[in-house]
Every structure is written in structure tokens, then in C-alpha cells.
Design a protein around this motif. Structure first.
Motif, PDB file in Angstrom:
ATOM      1  N   ASP C 241       0.820  -1.216   0.000  1.00  0.00           N
ATOM      2  CA  ASP C 241       0.000   0.000   0.000  1.00  0.00           C
ATOM      3  C   ASP C 241       0.858   1.272   0.000  1.00  0.00           C
ATOM      4  O   ASP C 241       0.348   2.352   0.273  1.00  0.00           O
ATOM      5  N   SER C 242       2.120   1.125  -0.312  1.00  0.00           N
ATOM      6  CA  SER C 242       3.001   2.309  -0.431  1.00  0.00           C
ATOM      7  C   SER C 242       2.487   3.226  -1.531  1.00  0.00           C
ATOM      8  O   SER C 242       2.049   2.780  -2.583  1.00  0.00           O
ATOM      9  N   LEU C 248       3.621   4.202  -9.326  1.00  0.00           N
ATOM     10  CA  LEU C 248       4.247   3.477 -10.441  1.00  0.00           C
ATOM     11  C   LEU C 248       3.213   2.631 -11.185  1.00  0.00           C
ATOM     12  O   LEU C 248       3.202   2.571 -12.411  1.00  0.00           O
ATOM     13  N   GLN C 249       2.347   1.947 -10.428  1.00  0.00           N
ATOM     14  CA  GLN C 249       1.267   1.183 -11.059  1.00  0.00           C
ATOM     15  C   GLN C 249       0.473   2.095 -11.998  1.00  0.00           C
ATOM     16  O   GLN C 249       0.172   1.734 -13.137  1.00  0.00           O
ATOM     17  N   HIS C 250       0.144   3.288 -11.488  1.00  0.00           N
ATOM     18  CA  HIS C 250      -0.677   4.184 -12.291  1.00  0.00           C
ATOM     19  C   HIS C 250       0.055   4.608 -13.564  1.00  0.00           C
ATOM     20  O   HIS C 250      -0.535   4.680 -14.642  1.00  0.00           O
ATOM     21  N   LEU C 251       1.339   4.901 -13.452  1.00  0.00           N
ATOM     22  CA  LEU C 251       2.113   5.299 -14.632  1.00  0.00           C
ATOM     23  C   LEU C 251       2.056   4.223 -15.702  1.00  0.00           C
ATOM     24  O   LEU C 251       1.831   4.498 -16.877  1.00  0.00           O
TER      25      LEU C 251
ATOM     26  N   ILE D 196     -14.044  -8.861  -7.256  1.00  0.00           N
ATOM     27  CA  ILE D 196     -13.610  -9.066  -5.860  1.00  0.00           C
ATOM     28  C   ILE D 196     -12.905  -7.840  -5.289  1.00  0.00           C
ATOM     29  O   ILE D 196     -12.911  -7.626  -4.072  1.00  0.00           O
ATOM     30  N   ALA D 197     -12.319  -7.000  -6.157  1.00  0.00           N
ATOM     31  CA  ALA D 197     -11.593  -5.833  -5.627  1.00  0.00           C
ATOM     32  C   ALA D 197     -12.471  -4.598  -5.501  1.00  0.00           C
ATOM     33  O   ALA D 197     -11.991  -3.538  -5.095  1.00  0.00           O
ATOM     34  N   LYS D 198     -13.752  -4.741  -5.832  1.00  0.00           N
ATOM     35  CA  LYS D 198     -14.614  -3.556  -5.737  1.00  0.00           C
ATOM     36  C   LYS D 198     -14.661  -2.968  -4.329  1.00  0.00           C
ATOM     37  O   LYS D 198     -14.691  -1.739  -4.189  1.00  0.00           O
ATOM     38  N   PRO D 199     -14.652  -3.774  -3.271  1.00  0.00           N
ATOM     39  CA  PRO D 199     -14.655  -3.163  -1.932  1.00  0.00           C
ATOM     40  C   PRO D 199     -13.428  -2.294  -1.649  1.00  0.00           C
ATOM     41  O   PRO D 199     -13.471  -1.461  -0.746  1.00  0.00           O
ATOM     42  N   GLU D 200     -12.338  -2.491  -2.397  1.00  0.00           N
ATOM     43  CA  GLU D 200     -11.190  -1.596  -2.214  1.00  0.00           C
ATOM     44  C   GLU D 200     -11.229  -0.433  -3.200  1.00  0.00           C
ATOM     45  O   GLU D 200     -10.485   0.519  -3.078  1.00  0.00           O
ATOM     46  N   VAL D 214      -8.693   6.496  -3.688  1.00  0.00           N
ATOM     47  CA  VAL D 214      -7.585   6.945  -4.536  1.00  0.00           C
ATOM     48  C   VAL D 214      -7.068   5.764  -5.356  1.00  0.00           C
ATOM     49  O   VAL D 214      -6.896   5.854  -6.565  1.00  0.00           O
ATOM     50  N   ARG D 215      -6.841   4.629  -4.712  1.00  0.00           N
ATOM     51  CA  ARG D 215      -6.367   3.445  -5.427  1.00  0.00           C
ATOM     52  C   ARG D 215      -7.381   3.001  -6.475  1.00  0.00           C
ATOM     53  O   ARG D 215      -7.019   2.590  -7.585  1.00  0.00           O
ATOM     54  N   GLY D 216      -8.669   3.116  -6.156  1.00  0.00           N
ATOM     55  CA  GLY D 216      -9.696   2.746  -7.115  1.00  0.00           C
ATOM     56  C   GLY D 216      -9.630   3.597  -8.366  1.00  0.00           C
ATOM     57  O   GLY D 216      -9.779   3.100  -9.481  1.00  0.00           O
ATOM     58  N   LYS D 217      -9.385   4.898  -8.169  1.00  0.00           N
ATOM     59  CA  LYS D 217      -9.308   5.773  -9.340  1.00  0.00           C
ATOM     60  C   LYS D 217      -8.023   5.548 -10.143  1.00  0.00           C
ATOM     61  O   LYS D 217      -8.034   5.591 -11.368  1.00  0.00           O
TER      62      LYS D 217
END
Lengths: 326, 326, 326, 326, 326, 326
Positions: C241-242, C248-251, D196-200, D214-217
Motif C-alpha cells: 500500500d506504499s 508506479l502502477q498508475h504510470l 472481488i476488488a470492488k470493496p477496495e 484513490v487506489r480505485g481511481k
């Protein structure tokens, strides 16, 4: 003298034709031998032909778009008629044949078409508009006598561009009578100018476009015509900020209606909306008429027509029974 | 003198501001009374304001884009700060305030931007190209000092257009060094010319576009610039069929890349491909930079940005830790 | 030793070449006889060839991508040059020829390209980011020495992928200097990682992609690289969760910009917007440069380029006349 | 105790409700006074309400998603029912009310839904596949008890995600029986993993999504789930190049079918094609069922449904007359 | 008697008007009081109005689309004219006013339009075609006297549908003369039938469409008209496999040209291609004419027009100077 | 008797086969000689064949879709097996072979499929709906015994249409049990009617569509079925404004979901939404199953499938390991 349309299997014949296409090919034997794979045409149609015994001289003598005298026999090959050429030579002045008799062309004489366009120009009452139209016609007047309107899409034959203009001018006159809020000077000027730069966009001979010019590819005929209007104004002493100049620019720039069809702006004057739809109506109906004309009457369907969503057209064959003539 | 960014709830203050927006509204009472619904701004930001006791004279005195001196109190209304104006007057010469101090503008002085553009023009070695660029700059030089590059999309502030050009010229110089097959005369000329007609396409004051001009709507800045090149050639005695003129026309006409984005032709020279992508890179990054700048630092997300597929941008906040400076 | 580019009609020659393509075909005689329809190439170009007297042994001896010594004659067949092979054998160690001398490759040595990429990696100051980049480079380091960047689109040659990365890193460095709000650690890491999984997506030999791998088709290189980042984090003890891992994933995930181009999310950080446009600029310009390089200088137009809206590119041929060097 | 659905105009009532929305607004009087603009709901529906005499304490006491006891009167305002609140207080433990009784939720108990999902997981015979499914369920098991499947699109209520999974598992089982060439292990695993990742990806409370994480977007739930599969394999000691891992990755990555709908690859295995269409069938039918359920029976048309090409659905009202029960 | 177009600020007046819209609203006072927010219109235009002292009886007396006698004063409110009503009553038979005098309608009398349509029908020479056209006209003849052609798009006024037909019939007659290969029976029949089911697709009163009918939404007017042709054939004893029936079906089904515009098949006969483009030309020009007519002459731009790519139209104002009349 | 699937290189064999394709071609020798380029098939597969010594009688004897007895040898030509025919004759009644044994067909007997469809029809409880379904089945009952569902897309084989219907009816029954708000009469009627006009849209023999009918091209099967419903109602005395008739019309008209896929209206009833998605699920899965069935088991990838976004399908080959049977 036999028209291609009249040739039947087993006919032996002699006649003059246009060498529309010619490829030098090789037989598969060892050693391979050269032969000509040819398309002959006249104004009634076209037929494939083979000439088997090709000499070195022949290869330097015969080229596409030349007139030839041919002696041959008609064979059936894979269910289609094909000419086996026994003798062939180029035509000579004494043959008295004229290349324009062998090509497809508009149903009205080019000289009459250009006359009609100029008549429409003379009817433009506004002097600025008329001057600009006159200047632009002047740039291509000679080419208007023979240029097609497009490579394959529509009016793709001798004087097709002028024919397209004249038909649109007739429609424009009718619409202006039906809807008096339209300004006929602007609409008729727009009709004359909308494709006026096509002769510089394409390289054509005898009504057949071989390719687009460099300028045609890098600017497109719409932007070229727009620049001609600017040039006309400067050369003829018309103010560049004249509202006539702007209205004509807009007519030309917007006539393809959408950006993906090549117009940098969309129609935003009444005359520009009219121009686009008159253009579409005339071009699409001509595609249909041309496709039906060049499809044998026994075929119910034309080939697919790219400009009509790639659809073929069906020949309805319901006899016209209207009580009054149209 | 208090900057808008520094105002807090309950503050009483006096200061000079720009009246960015002003609507006359009516209260719901019987009889209804007029009041001003206002947006005040300075270079640090903007804040809504109300002025409740409006006289007939007030309605003839105050208009948007005027500088005013205001005495007021800051209140919290629906969780947002709002100014209640107790006194307001127009500024006078003796106040010594200058409207340009109150608006958003490029981070480099206009005079320096225009100088940089002219320097780039001087570096163009080909005389035909340089002459045409010089003629076109001449048509808008005064407006280059203050025009924005767009209504809202990007560089929408004082001298934003010149700033966009200068940044692109820097990129163009770098790319020409990286890829020597590109012709720097053409690329840098294309960068200067590509948006050169925008000041005639839009009507702007103080870096804020109020609307598009009639000519802007009916022709678009791309076709306008294309016609300026033709005008330049005629006026400066350059042949209209020069390959330089054609190459410049193509750069301008194709720089939006696709028909649906307004370009009548697509890029078909190396420099035209480069121009489009340098333009896109600079414009998109500026949108991001502007959005992050005008979003409070405490907000992780900017508002949605239309030019970026309508996405908001996230402030990563990972500190720059590069071992060497960039 | 004769380069293919230097062969002329009627030449008799002996030389070493790469057998790029080989099909066993049959003559039309009765009985049909086998022959080889071949493409020979070296680093200067390629030419079709025929070998007529094929034995059973020949069919088990010669395969594409093998080096051969050929004795032959150059003929003209249908207006194009073609080699008639009289003798052919595979090369032997004593011939002293090296396959890499016969293929198209990046203009910089692979070892220098990989060195430059590692230098850029070392300049990343943030240890988490640098560690992840290093882990991912480790997965493909050997392949980076020779993989192309794509099957046909752009940089489709030996070490084309590494060359694309290096050019983008140069651009990235320039942009980070021009716009200090960008985080160079993130942008340069994104440049290195964005196509890092391509060597696992495609199966290539000598810089030529023969096909996509099963994993390449079922996941795509974008999702593969995204999963490598997760793997790197787990293996190297970095928290999943860093915010660095997420950035980097997003890039990687967003660098194709749109869903229809393969990106499941659109760029939503400043560096992601920059990455996409730097990638586009470099790839498109390389397509143009490659197309011009492989088109004979006498041809004004390249073939159509799929990645450029299927447009051909015109060689402007206006000499560079800039007063200062770029 | 009165359900909202049963309230009629002029009713005076007392009851417990959920404060679903609350805005502090001001009256237009001078000075303006605060009031609450409220939406009250229970499991039977919702109704707007006004509370006029708001104190400072009230503003610190009442917030959305809290349970309240209300005394009020029902009025008709602009043809719609509206509550005028005379007294309001937060609920206390002694009131014996439970928030889950006031919200919309799946028609099956969450505990039964999760049990059914786990049963389906246990039926997966392939140990690698089952292990990965189990690991991923473990990451969100608690949230599966209450998360909705989407913000507004479909199954947007308490435990909607688990309900969607269970319905799809039933369909998957039927299809596997109808078409034995499908691998049920893969299909049922794909059904469990696809969302399965929708809750995150979303932040939800009581079945109502407030926003995307934020991670979802920045990644999207598809890429997140893909990375979870990689994480599962590493943590559980399954080889990353296992064909099971790849098959599951592909199922998750491709289930939105098209790039513009968020899938970086398109379905290329039988089970992936099945998964996409089972998902579409279940989601679209649920949208219809939910829309009809929440539209008064007297209304023939539901509101427009975004997921159904923005069409409203018509209530046919033709009685079911089938001779046998379905 | 004062036309709305002639009202000026401060005028006190009495007159008859149509109550086009009426909403009961509440003032913000405590307690709130009901008032009417009204739009009054006559054939010259429309104006907003307020009636402040609304009684319970008033709320049961006044409804949209009713004629009223009004005494009022004209005020300026937010820069626009607005009527303050002091007295209002419904009209009575003795007032001698007729609702059709108060609405916008086609510029030709409905009775003349329907007569022209029937004349065109009588000119159809083919008896099968004429019979089917006659049957379909019979289904909507009464509604043809007043139905608009669309809700908002074009010809959205009293008898707009019949007016659209008549104008298209004129164009159809002209085109059939210009291009004799077209069958006038089919084209004119297609023009009459193409929108013949619109009166069943929409629910309209006084030329104003309030909504689409259930059948209109579930089938669309194109499929409805197609089914009417089948019904006509069965009822009139015409063979369902008649080529006339098929040709008419095709005209109706294809007239929207593309699937995304609602046509299940694309035009594939000459007459179908003509029909689509005549329809487009007439509808688009009418949109322009209507927009210009309803925009004050002092405004250079109309509002945006949805059917014209959402563009506004510019009033060129270049005087018609044609030497001959059009 | 040897199945085509079992033939190996060098085999000499005699057997009965279907002449699926036959072209008369010519050798390249001088003079050219005719030969047959043939495709032979049986239910196990197909193989190309050559017959070299063709007489004039042969050309009048052999035609596609005829059964023949062949003596031949299997050769390898360009890495593929090919038959060299030494003797060929048409089959005679005494040969005791039946053409249906040589073609690809649904895995269930046509008689059983039609029985299942009629059973489903009988279960429709609503008499109006059942009557209309029965009337429409009556129009094509004989063709239902053998027609395919499409030309190439899916279920393109003998009785493929009936098989598609039966599978969809099974799914329809399951979904109606899972979601009781659906009306099974409507859904099952919609399933039977949705493609009921396909046998009139296409011209097929032995399950192979040779072309579309004129009516098929000019109306499309959707509009044809819609008109059959109208015809059924009139002939059977059901009111045309019955809500059952409308609901069935809507099911048929909307089942392709989008205008660009051929539906003039979009699904707007619950059953119409269900119908579209059941149709999609069954058709797409059948495409996959058919493609896998006709791809050799040793090939991991099928050819590209147009109906699946032009993607090939990968054979996962993960053994079914489910603990319970499905």
C-alpha cells in the motif's frame, strides 16, 4: 466497326479501341514468355484481352490510354468474355478516330456545361461576389472542360465536375424560389466555388484521375479554394474583411459538413446548410444513376457503392405509371 | 492591503480588487430590492461578495472588469467564505493601482516572451520562411503581448498564447538537436504560426476570452492562419507555388491532427508530426500545472479537466529525491 | 562482397546474406517441380530471389533467419530487381560472418543503451522507486540488449526497445528541467517501466517479432508490468500500500491514455500525463524517421504508416538553412 | 411506528428514521436564519423534510447516516409530500432500533450469501484455483457482508456485491451443465474473482458508496484484482507462470469485454466469453428489477436507466398466464 | 388588442392570450404564499408573467393551453420584459376568440396542405401504390390537419407535418424531372408515407408535442408505418409479396439512412436514396428558417440548433442583389 | 469407406463425398487445359482436391452440393494434404448414401428441436400470444427443420436456427425461475419469434446460406418478423392495438439492442432486456464452441472470430477437476 457491348462469344472482329490498362506478364513455362494482359474499352464498355506473342518492340510501343486498332476473336474464359488478340497496332492520323469518342463522359457537352456555369455567374448581382467567382473560374476554366469531380466516388468521368456544378445550380435555383429567405447570390456562388480547386487537387487525364497532387494531399481542395478567395480579393482590390469574402470562405470551408469529412468548420449560415445538402443530394443520386447505368440491365443489383455506406443498389423495375409526366 | 487568499472569516478589511463578475439580482421580499452578486479577485484568487443596498447610480457605475476599492467583512455562508461589502467605489488615478496586478498571467513578462519569439524568428535561416513568419507576427504583435491561448482549455490567462509559443520553441529546439533529420526552420516556423490567428478568432480582454469573433466561428483560426500565409506571400512577392509556402500551409492546417479536432488534413511531413505532438505535450502539461496551481494545496484532487478526458488530477506528493538536480 | 543496395540488373555476384523468408513453391508444369521463393537481406536492404532446382536435401537445409553464401545473377522481373540463385550454401564458422551484421538495428550499440538506462535508474533518488525499477529491469535485462519495441509499429528492429527508452529518458530529463513541478524520480521510472514487459509479450529473434506470446495475448504487456511491480514489492519487502507502488502502477497502467488503446485507467497524475505524451512524441517521430530512412531517396512519399492515421509522409526536401546549428 | 411509504398528507406522526441527507440552508429573510433541508428514509422509501428552527447545537448534533426520532406533520408542497419536523432527537440504545433495518439491502441475508459463495469455492476441484480464490475472498470477506456492487449502476445496496456473485454462480452452474465443454472450476472462480476488488475501489457505508478510493481511481478494480492473483500465487507458493494463474488473470482482466469499458484485453477463452455475458445478463436484469421495484406501481415507466442506453423501462402488466409454473 | 411582440416596458394593457405554461410556486416569506409563474403567448411571440394573489379557486381554474383575458403591466426584470398580471379570467364564447389564432403554425392553411397531399396521391399512376398510400392517409387524415412533424427538431408547430410533406413533394417532383430514371410513383409515395405514423408516435395538441405515446416509444414511427403498409395490403387485397409492397416498405424503413438514426436497413433503391436526402434537405433548411424567424432581427446569431450539429446560425445580412428574380 | 478426417498422405482410397465447391480452371500450358479445383467434404471435415482431365461432359455433370463417388490418392502440396482424383462419378440411388450424412448439423435431430419449440409454444398460457407464435411458426415450420441461424456468424449449419432457439428456451426457462418478475409467456414467445423470419431473409440449402434474399436485404429479418406479427393479428382476429401485440412487436424489434446492430428501438421492457442478453450469451458461446470444435485439437488457438471482436480463442486445456459434476 463493332462496339464492345455488342461482341459475342466466337465473334471474329476488327475495330478501334482505347487501351485502358496494360500489364506485361510472364507465362509459367520454362523459359517464361512475355504476354500482355490488357483491358480494351470504348464508350459502350470494356473487356479484358490477351496478346500472347509480345516482342521487345511491342513493349516499347503500347501503353495505357493509347488508341489501338485490334483484330481478334472473342472467347469465353471462366464464364466471362475475353478477347484473344491476333493483330494490334497503334492508330494513325489517317484512321480518323478521336480519343474522346472512346471514353465515358457527362451526358451534356463540356462547352455547354461551362457556358451554363458562366451564365449562373453572370446572374450573380452582387459585384464583389461575382468578381471573386469569376477570378476563381479563371484559374481552372480550361480544366473545367474535362475534369471529373472525383477519383471514384461520383461523377468520375470526362467533364464530371462541370456536370455536377450545373445540376447543383439547377437545384440551387429551385430551392431559392421555394425558400425566399435564402440569398441566391451566395448560394449559387457557393455552388460554383465549393469544388473549384479539385482540378488542382487531382491529376486527371481524359476524365480519369490517376492520383492526387502533392498540394492536394498536403492542403486539400477545401483549403486551396479558401486561399483562392483570399487571393482573388487581394488581386481584385476587395477588402479582406468584407463580409462577402467571409461568407464565401464559410461556404467553401463548411461544405463537407463535419470535421471527419474534411470541413474545418460546420455550416453556420442558411446558404451553407443549403449548399451541403444540395451537394449531398446531387452526389449520392449521381452515384446511384452511374452505378445502375454501368451494371448490365439483367443484373438486379449494382456492385457495392462506397459512398452509400458500401451498399449495393437494387433495380426496382416497377414501371413508371404516373398519370401526368414529371 | 489584504490579498484575497489571506482573508479569513470575521475579518474586516479594506482593499483594491478586480470586479470580475457582477449580476444585479432581486431579493424575494415584497417589494423586491436590488442587490449585487459579485465576484472579486486579485492575482492570489477570488471570492464571492454581496452588496445589499444598491442605488440606481450604482447600477450605472459598476461593471465587470473594473477595479474597485472595497470595505467589507468576511462571513461564512454555506461553509464557504463570502464578503459582505459595506462600502465600494471605483478606483481613481491617485490610487496608484494597475489592473494587470490583479489578473492571472504567464510566469514570464510579456515583453520577454515576445522577444523570445522574435529571437526564434531571427534564427530561421531560410529567407522565404522567415519573411512569412515575420509578416504574420506583424498582424498580431500587439495582441501577443496579452492574449491567452484559449478560452478555458489551457494557457487561459494574460499572455498565455505567447507563453505557449515560447515553451514549444524550447521543446522544438531540443527535438531538432535530438533528431537532426528535422528541418528546424520549418518546425520553429510552424510553432510560431500554428496558433497565430487565435487573437483574431477570440475576443479577449486582460487575458480572459469573452467570446469567439464572427470570423473565428465561420472560419476557425486554422483556416485564418492558412489564408494569412497566402496573403504574406502575395504582399511580400513570394511565389504562391513555392514549396516553402506549401510546407508552412501544411504545418498550420494539420496541427490539430484529426478532422474531428478541426484539421482539414492530417500531418504528412516529419515537421508536421513533430508540431502536433509538441503542441499536445505542452498544452496537456500546462493544463495539469494550471489545475494543480489553482487547487488549494490541501486538496488531493483538482477539479475535472475537460482537455484530459474529463479526468481530475491527483497530487502525488512524493518528494523529489533525485540524486542530481534536473 | 556486395551489399544488396548496390546490386544492379545483369550483375553476377557472390556474397553472404540473411535468408529472411523462404517458401517452398511448385511450378505449374506437369509434373510440378519445387522451387524456393526467397527474400535475401543484409543491413542495407532486401531483394527477392528464386532458386529453381531444389533437392530434398535443400528443403531440410535452408530455413528463414539463417545466413547463406549465394552466387547469383540480378534480373529484372516485372520492373523490379530479382536474384536468380545459381549456387547457395549455409555459412560456416570459417566464413567469419556474424548474423548481427545483417540485420537492421538501433543506431546506438545495445550495450550503450542498456548502460544509459541503468544510469538513469541510478539517478532515481527515492529508494523504493529505484528498487522496483531495478527488480523489473532484472527480469528482462538480457532481452533489453536486442528486443524491438513493437512488431511493426515503431522501433521494430534490434534493440529498438532500449533505444526507445533512452530517447524518452532524454526527453524526460529535458521536460523535468522545463517544468520543475514534475517529480523526475517518478517520470524517469515510468519511462523505464512503461514497456518493460514487452519482451515477455512478444516472441522475437534478431529484432524481428514473429508472434505474440500466449501470456502477451491473454494479459497484455501493460497488465504484466503492473503485476511485476506487485511482485517486486513483495520480493523486496516494500509495503503493497506504499504510495510509491501506487504511483508506479498508475504510470504503467495509464500510459496508453485511452481504454480503446489498452489502458484500463486514464492518466491522473502529472507524471502520467507527461509519460503518455513523451511516449507518443517519440514513437510517432521514430515511425516517420524509420519510414523516410527505408524509402529510396528518389521517392517523395513513404508507404502509408498505420500508426499515423494510415497516412504516407512527404519528404519536404527544403534544405536546413538555420543560421545557428540546432 | 409509521413506514414512510404509508404517510399521507396532513398526517401527524412520530417514528424512527435514517437521516440520509442533511444540508444546512438559510432563509431569504433579513437576517437569514438557518434551517435543515433533510431526506429521511427507512427501508420502505424516503421523503424530504424541513426543520426550521435550527440551533447551534443542532448543527453539531445531526449528521447524515444517523438514526433519529422525529415528530412531524406531512404537508403537500408543489404536488409532492414533505415532512415539517416539529421535534427531532438522535436515537439512544434504549430505543432498540438497528440501522440495518432502515436501509435497502439484497433480498437474501448477507450471511447466507457469503456462505453460498464459499460453498461454490469449495466445489472448485483444482487446488491451485481454489487456493487463489480463497486467498482473494480472505482479503475482503468482512466487506462482502455489506458492500454494494456499484455506486449507482446496479446492485447498489447493502450486500449487493455478494448478491450479484451468488446469482451469477447459479447461472454459471446452469451454463456449465448446458455446455460441458466449459471448465466449471475456471468459470465459477472467474465469477467470484471478477469484482472481488470492488470493496477496495469504492468507499461505502451501509451499502451506499460515497466515493471511489484513490487506489480505485488510479488503478481500477480490474487491475487491482489482477494484482491480488499475483500476490496470492506468491504468498501461497504457486508458480507465477502456472497456466491456472494465467487463466484466472485473463478472466478478471477481460470481463468488461472492451477497452472502452475498462478491460485491457478482450475475452479469448471460452470461460472468459461466458463470464462477460453472464455478468452482463445478471447486471442488466437487476437494473431493470431494481428500477421497477422502486417505481410506484401506478407509474408505467421507470426513470431513465443509464446502464440501459439511458432508456426508461415500461411495465408491461400482462399477467403471467403460463400453463405450468416456471 | 395588443400583440405580445408589441408590448414595451411600462405599458398597461388588456388582451387575450394563450396560457402556454403555468406553475404554482411559493414565495419565500413566512408563511409562503402561492403565486403563478406563467408563460403567455400569441402567434407573435411569448412573454413570462407573474400573478401574485392566487386563490384556491384560481388553482382549479387556470391550466396550460387555455385561453385567458389578462389585464396587466409590463415591467423589466433582470433586463427582460415581464408581465405583472392584475386581473385574469378564462375566455368565454362571447369573447369571439379562437385558440388557433394564438399558436404558431405552418404558413399555408392546413386544408390546403392536405389538399396538396391528396393531389399528389391522385397523381400516382400505379394502382397498388396509390391504394396503399390512400389507406395510410386515411388512418391519420384528421391529424394531418394539425400535427407537427417533431417535438422540437423541425416543423414543430401546427400542421408542420403536412407542411413538411408538401415541401418535399415539390422537391420530389423537381428531382424526378431532373433525373428521369427515378420512378415518381415510388418517390412521391415514399414522401407521403415516410413520416405518416408520426401522429401515432407522438401525443400533440395545437401543434405542440407533450410526449411520445407508449407505442411510439416501443415501436417507433418507422416500424409502425411499415406495419401499416402490411395492414393496407391485407385489408385491400394486395398480395403481401408484391414488389410494390416491398419497395414501399423499403422506402419507409430506410429513410433515416443509418442504424444509429433509427433505420433498420440502409437505402438500397434509387428512390430510397432520393427520399433520404430530400428529407434531410427540407428538414435542415426548415430548422434554419424557423430559428432565424424566431430570433429577433437585431440578434446576429440564433440559439444553438441541435439538429445542426448543435451549431448556431449566423444571419449574413448581405442583401439579395441577383439581377433576375429567383 | 474412409472419412476425410482419417486420410493420410500417400493413401489410395475410394469413398463417397459431398462436392462442396467446384471451380473450372485452366492450366498455364499452351493450349491451356481445363481442370477442376474442388473441395470435398463429409461430416468429419473437408479437403481440397484436383481433377486434371476434365471433359466437356464432366463440366455439365458435376456441380457444387452434389454427392460423388471418388477414387483418389492423397498428396502433400505446400505442407497441406490434397487429393488427386483419378476417377469420379455422381452417386446413384443404389449407392444408398444420403446427403444429410455428409453435412455439418446441430447435435440434436431437427425433428426433436422442432418438437421442443412447439412444446415451449404450448406452454404459453396467454391465448393471444400463443396464437401469434403459432401463426409465425406456421410460416416457416418446414424450413425450421434445416435452416441455419446465420451465414457465417454462429449456428451456421443444418438446423442451426432451431438449435439456437431451443438452447435459448432452456435459458429462458431458467431465468424466469430465477427472476419471477419476468413474464415467461412473453420471454419464451420473444425467444421463438426473435429470429423467426431468418428463413425468409436468407437463401440456404443443407444448412449453408448462399446469399440473402432481396426481401432480406431491403427489409431485414427484424422488420419482416414485426410485419408477420401484424399479419398474424389480422388473420387471427386479434386487435391490432392489443398490448400483447405491442409487447411482442417490441421484443422482436429491440432484440439487437442498438441501432447500429439493426434494432430500430432499444429494449424497454424487462423481457426485451432479458431476450437480448440471452440471445447474446447463447450466440457468443456457440461461436466459441463451434470454433474450438472445428480447430484441430493440436492447435492452441482457433482462427479469428468476427463476432468476438475479431479475436481468436485460446484452448485452455486445464482439466475439469470440479469435486461435483455440473
Amino acid at each position: 466497326m463493332t462496339l464492345i457491348k455488342q461482341l459475342n462469344s466466337q465473334d471474329e472482329f476488327v475495330g478501334f479501341y482505347l487501351l485502358k490498362e496494360l500489364d506485361v506478364k510472364q507465362t509459367n513455362g520454362t523459359p517464361p514468355k512475355d504476354y500482355f494482359d490488357i483491358v480494351l474499352c470504348d464508350s459502350s464498355g470494356q473487356m479484358p484481352a490477351k496478346y500472347w506473342d509480345v516482342s521487345s518492340t511491342d513493349k516499347e510501343t503500347f501503353f495505357p490510354m493509347g488508341l489501338v486498332k485490334v483484330q481478334g476473336t472473342v472467347l469465353t474464359y471462366r464464364e466471362r468474355l475475353q478477347i484473344k488478340i491476333s493483330r494490334i497496332r497503334k492508330t494513325e492520323p489517317d484512321d480518323g478516330v478521336n480519343i474522346t469518342d472512346f471514353i465515358r463522359s457527362a451526358p451534356i457537352r463540356p462547352v455547354d456545361l461551362v457556358y451554363a456555369i458562366k451564365q449562373a455567374m453572370e446572374k450573380i448581382g452582387d459585384p464583389e461576389i461575382r468578381t471573386i467567382v469569376s477570378f476563381c473560374i479563371g484559374k481552372v476554366e480550361e480544366k473545367l472542360m474535362h475534369y471529373p469531380a472525383a477519383k471514384t466516388h461520383h461523377h468520375a468521368y470526362f467533364a464530371g465536375l462541370a456536370y455536377h456544378m450545373v445540376r447543383m445550380l439547377e437545384l440551387g435555383e429551385f430551392i431559392c424560389k421555394q425558400r425566399p429567405f435564402l440569398n441566391p447570390d451566395l448560394l449559387q456562388a457557393g455552388i460554383i466555388l465549393h469544388d473549384i480547386a479539385k482540378p488542382e487537387e487531382m491529376i486527371a487525364q481524359l476524365g480519369i484521375v490517376s492520383e492526387y497532387s502533392v498540394r492536394g494531399k498536403l492542403m486539400g481542395h477545401i483549403s486551396m479554394a479558401s486561399n483562392w478567395i483570399t487571393e482573388a480579393a487581394i488581386r481584385e482590390g476587395i477588402a479582406l474583411d468584407s463580409d462577402r469574402v467571409l461568407a464565401l470562405q464559410h461556404l467553401v470551408l463548411s461544405h463537407h459538413n463535419l470535421g471527419e469529412w474534411g470541413s474545418p468548420v460546420q455550416p453556420q449560415t442558411a446558404e451553407a446548410v443549403a449548399l451541403h445538402h444540395i451537394d449531398a443530394l446531387d452526389a449520392k443520386l449521381q452515384m446511384v444513376e452511374d452505378a445502375l447505368d454501368t451494371t448490365p440491365e439483367t443484373e438486379p443489383w449494382t456492385p457495392m457503392i462506397r459512398g452509400l455506406e458500401n451498399k449495393a443498389v437494387y433495380r426496382t423495375n416497377i414501371p413508371r405509371a404516373a398519370l401526368e409526366s414529371y
